[in-house]
Design an enzyme around this catalytic site. Structure first.
Site, PDB file in Angstrom:
ATOM      1  N   LYS A 140      18.447  13.004  -7.601  1.00  0.00           N
ATOM      2  CA  LYS A 140      17.715  11.874  -8.188  1.00  0.00           C
ATOM      3  C   LYS A 140      17.713  10.742  -7.172  1.00  0.00           C
ATOM      4  O   LYS A 140      18.594  10.674  -6.310  1.00  0.00           O
ATOM      5  CB  LYS A 140      18.398  11.400  -9.464  1.00  0.00           C
ATOM      6  CG  LYS A 140      17.483  10.651 -10.397  1.00  0.00           C
ATOM      7  CD  LYS A 140      16.641  11.626 -11.217  1.00  0.00           C
ATOM      8  CE  LYS A 140      15.894  10.963 -12.328  1.00  0.00           C
ATOM      9  NZ  LYS A 140      15.442  11.969 -13.296  1.00  0.00           N
TER      10      LYS A 140
HETATM   11  P1  NAD Z   1       7.454   5.551 -17.602  1.00  0.00           P
HETATM   12  O1  NAD Z   1       7.673   4.605 -16.500  1.00  0.00           O
HETATM   13  O2  NAD Z   1       6.148   6.249 -17.698  1.00  0.00           O
HETATM   14  O3  NAD Z   1       7.709   4.791 -19.004  1.00  0.00           O
HETATM   15  C1  NAD Z   1       8.883   4.107 -19.272  1.00  0.00           C
HETATM   16  C2  NAD Z   1       8.721   3.378 -20.595  1.00  0.00           C
HETATM   17  O4  NAD Z   1       9.970   2.783 -20.946  1.00  0.00           O
HETATM   18  C3  NAD Z   1       7.697   2.249 -20.567  1.00  0.00           C
HETATM   19  O5  NAD Z   1       6.980   2.212 -21.785  1.00  0.00           O
HETATM   20  C4  NAD Z   1       8.568   0.990 -20.439  1.00  0.00           C
HETATM   21  O6  NAD Z   1       7.959  -0.187 -20.936  1.00  0.00           O
HETATM   22  C5  NAD Z   1       9.755   1.419 -21.297  1.00  0.00           C
HETATM   23  N1  NAD Z   1      10.951   0.610 -21.037  1.00  0.00           N
HETATM   24  C6  NAD Z   1      11.485   0.262 -19.848  1.00  0.00           C
HETATM   25  N2  NAD Z   1      12.551  -0.544 -20.036  1.00  0.00           N
HETATM   26  C7  NAD Z   1      12.695  -0.682 -21.359  1.00  0.00           C
HETATM   27  C8  NAD Z   1      13.600  -1.398 -22.178  1.00  0.00           C
HETATM   28  N3  NAD Z   1      14.581  -2.119 -21.627  1.00  0.00           N
HETATM   29  N4  NAD Z   1      13.454  -1.333 -23.517  1.00  0.00           N
HETATM   30  C9  NAD Z   1      12.462  -0.619 -24.078  1.00  0.00           C
HETATM   31  N5  NAD Z   1      11.569   0.096 -23.349  1.00  0.00           N
HETATM   32  C10 NAD Z   1      11.687   0.052 -22.016  1.00  0.00           C
HETATM   33  O7  NAD Z   1       8.669   6.596 -17.534  1.00  0.00           O
HETATM   34  P2  NAD Z   1       8.729   8.084 -18.073  1.00  0.00           P
HETATM   35  O8  NAD Z   1       8.297   8.997 -16.989  1.00  0.00           O
HETATM   36  O9  NAD Z   1       8.069   8.146 -19.407  1.00  0.00           O
HETATM   37  O10 NAD Z   1      10.313   8.274 -18.246  1.00  0.00           O
HETATM   38  C11 NAD Z   1      11.002   7.814 -19.398  1.00  0.00           C
HETATM   39  C12 NAD Z   1      12.359   8.499 -19.456  1.00  0.00           C
HETATM   40  O11 NAD Z   1      12.175   9.920 -19.483  1.00  0.00           O
HETATM   41  C13 NAD Z   1      13.288   8.235 -18.278  1.00  0.00           C
HETATM   42  O12 NAD Z   1      14.617   8.213 -18.719  1.00  0.00           O
HETATM   43  C14 NAD Z   1      13.075   9.452 -17.398  1.00  0.00           C
HETATM   44  O13 NAD Z   1      14.177   9.710 -16.564  1.00  0.00           O
HETATM   45  C15 NAD Z   1      12.921  10.520 -18.443  1.00  0.00           C
HETATM   46  N6  NAD Z   1      12.225  11.711 -17.979  1.00  0.00           N
HETATM   47  C16 NAD Z   1      10.971  11.651 -17.457  1.00  0.00           C
HETATM   48  C17 NAD Z   1      10.337  12.822 -17.052  1.00  0.00           C
HETATM   49  C18 NAD Z   1       8.920  12.835 -16.546  1.00  0.00           C
HETATM   50  O14 NAD Z   1       8.395  13.927 -16.289  1.00  0.00           O
HETATM   51  N7  NAD Z   1       8.265  11.702 -16.397  1.00  0.00           N
HETATM   52  C19 NAD Z   1      11.009  14.049 -17.140  1.00  0.00           C
HETATM   53  C20 NAD Z   1      12.290  14.073 -17.707  1.00  0.00           C
HETATM   54  C21 NAD Z   1      12.870  12.899 -18.109  1.00  0.00           C
END
Ligand code: NAD
Length: 424
Positions: free
Chosen positions: A109
């Site tokens: 990561k």
């Molecule tokens: P993203 O950047 O597309 O979205 C993140 C979201 O979280 C946004 O809506 C943002 O406003 C919100 N956010 C950020 N800080 C916040 C807070 N303090 N309180 C409330 N909301 C908050 O990110 P993503 O790709 O959707 O990833 C989200 C989570 O899923 C992360 O933990 C990431 O590690 C995990 N994840 C993502 C993927 C992927 O394929 N994108 C895969 C596995 C896990």
């Protein structure tokens, strides 16, 4: 020391979870020592010229935990909280996740400590390209393969792939396209990779309902995060008749008793850098009231350490489906389990993303092009198989879902080490 500083970090949580599982499964002590450390931790500082002509220095990270099962794999995150400790925790979770899914990968990561909202698109492109250049051959299609995460997307991956490939001799460039996954479809990306993680979250929730003889029709859910994971999970859940009662992002918390339209909210957020603020289809509520909303399903799909001893008591959902990585800390988890809440753990619940990434990597490696329906069918088959493995382990061992998933994941790595031994 402030209250904030005393809170356990994600790294403390991941190590506690590991130790609990290692005790429970009587993990070989030598392998326990190996898995408790991260193999490589890279910190790079690099200069980038801003739009105003000034140079700013950025700090980027890449932590590689373990590669016993194959190349390191894991996302790149652009967020002010990114540091080496968080990257270590997230890299370890990736090792468990790829192992649980039966993929030929290890875990990594990384990211850059920035708030991307403060930069123009042209600046973000230069920051990304310069970060890629600084990482150099510490990443590579058979060594360490980044993917999108918080605040990074297909565009970010296209810039990384292009920069990395440009550093290779012309005849070798196309063989390096799979240095990252999550690319745009026109640039070696996989049809369906955009929705793979959210689809996996939805599918795990549906499978759990099916095991209980229930459907999703009329089930009420609340979701934290309306980015890639939160949006797609919500879209698939509402397609099956579930109702989105509340959604929270970094800017606002919305609540509507008879449900919020996922499509309308998405259209609203698109031109606002993803923010849900100012949506006229649902009123805003106090963010502190989010956790206590009466519902069936809670999906944390934003950041780590969101469900803790300070709010777990308020949670009314029967199922917590971890879309985010590490959203529940150990104290929060104990409270939820004591209340009889089922937690579908991150390494199972959000594994659709890395499974989709694996298919993209294979597609690039073999020079193939797959259709959307083929891809979604492959992801569904894989997740269903892993879900049932974990479900069986839960009943065989009489443990919670996280412990069962960890036992399977760590057991597979233990077997690999025992079969091949430790060099030299
Ligand atoms: P993203 O950047 O597309 O979205 C993140 C979201 O979280 C946004 O809506 C943002 O406003 C919100 N956010 C950020 N800080 C916040 C807070 N303090 N309180 C409330 N909301 C908050 O990110 P993503 O790709 O959707 O990833 C989200 C989570 O899923 C992360 O933990 C990431 O590690 C995990 N994840 C993502 C993927 C992927 O394929 N994108 C895969 C596995 C896990």
């Amino acid at each position: 020391m402030t209250e904030e500083a005393k809170k356990p970090s994600m790294y403390d949580n991941v190590l506690q979870q590991f130790n609990k599982t290692a005790d429970r499964m009587n993990l070989n002590p030598n392998i326990r020592r190996i898995l408790a450390i991260t193999n490589n931790e890279l910190i790079v500082h690099f200069p980038v010229k801003m739009d105003n002509g000034e140079v700013e220095i950025f700090t980027g990270y890449r932590v590689q935990h373990n590669n016993a099962l194959g190349p390191y794999k894991g996302g790149l995150r652009y967020h002010p909280t990114v540091d080496v400790e968080d990257a270590k925790a997230l890299a370890i979770w990736m090792t468990w996740k790829t192992s649980l899914a039966g993929l030929p990968y290890g875990g990594a990561k990384g990211g850059i400590q920035i708030d991307p909202r403060n930069y123009s698109l042209a600046e973000l492109e230069r920051i990304t390209r310069r970060f890629t250049y600084a990482l150099g051959d510490n990443i590579g299609p058979e060594l360490d393969i980044p993917a999108p995460d918080v605040n990074t997307n297909a565009q970010t991956m296209a810039w990384i792939a292009d920069t990395y490939m440009s550093t290779k001799a012309p005849g070798e460039r196309s063989q390096n396209q799979h240095v990252v996954t999550g690319k745009p479809v026109g640039t070696g990306g996989l049809e369906g990779r955009d929705r793979a993680t959210g689809f996996g979250v939805y599918l795990n929730i549906r499978l759990l309902h099916e095991s209980r003889g229930e459907t999703l029709e009329g089930k009420k859910f609340i979701v934290q995060g309306f980015g890639n994971v939160g949006y797609w999970a919500s879209k698939f859940l509402t397609r099956d008749g579930a109702i989105m009662l509340s959604v929270q992002d970094a800017h606002a918390t919305l609540y509507k008793e008879d449900g919020i339209s996922v499509d309308d909210l998405y259209e609203h957020s698109k031109p606002r850098k993803g923010s849900i603020q100012g949506f006229d289809g649902a009123p805003e509520i106090d963010p502190a009231d989010f956790w206590g909303i009466e519902c069936d399903i809670l999906i944390p799909a934003a950041l780590g350490n969101q469900i803790t001893a300070s709010n777990a008591d308020q949670i009314k959902a029967r199922i917590v489906a971890e879309g985010a990585n590490g959203p529940t800390d150990n104290a929060g988890e104990k409270i939820l389990l004591d209340k009889g809440i089922t937690i579908i753990p991150d390494i199972l619940c959000n594994s659709g993303g890395v499974i989709g990434s694996y298919f993209e990597w294979l597609q690039n490696r073999n020079g193939e092009l797959w259709q959307l329906d083929e891809v979604m069918a492959k992801i569904e088959k894989k997740i269903t198989e892993v879900f049932h493995k974990v479900e069986n382990k839960v009943s065989e061992e009489q443990v919670d879902w996280r412990t069962a998933a960890y036992m399977l994941a760590i057991g597979r790595i233990e077997t690999a080490y025992i079969q091949r031994g430790i060099f030299p």
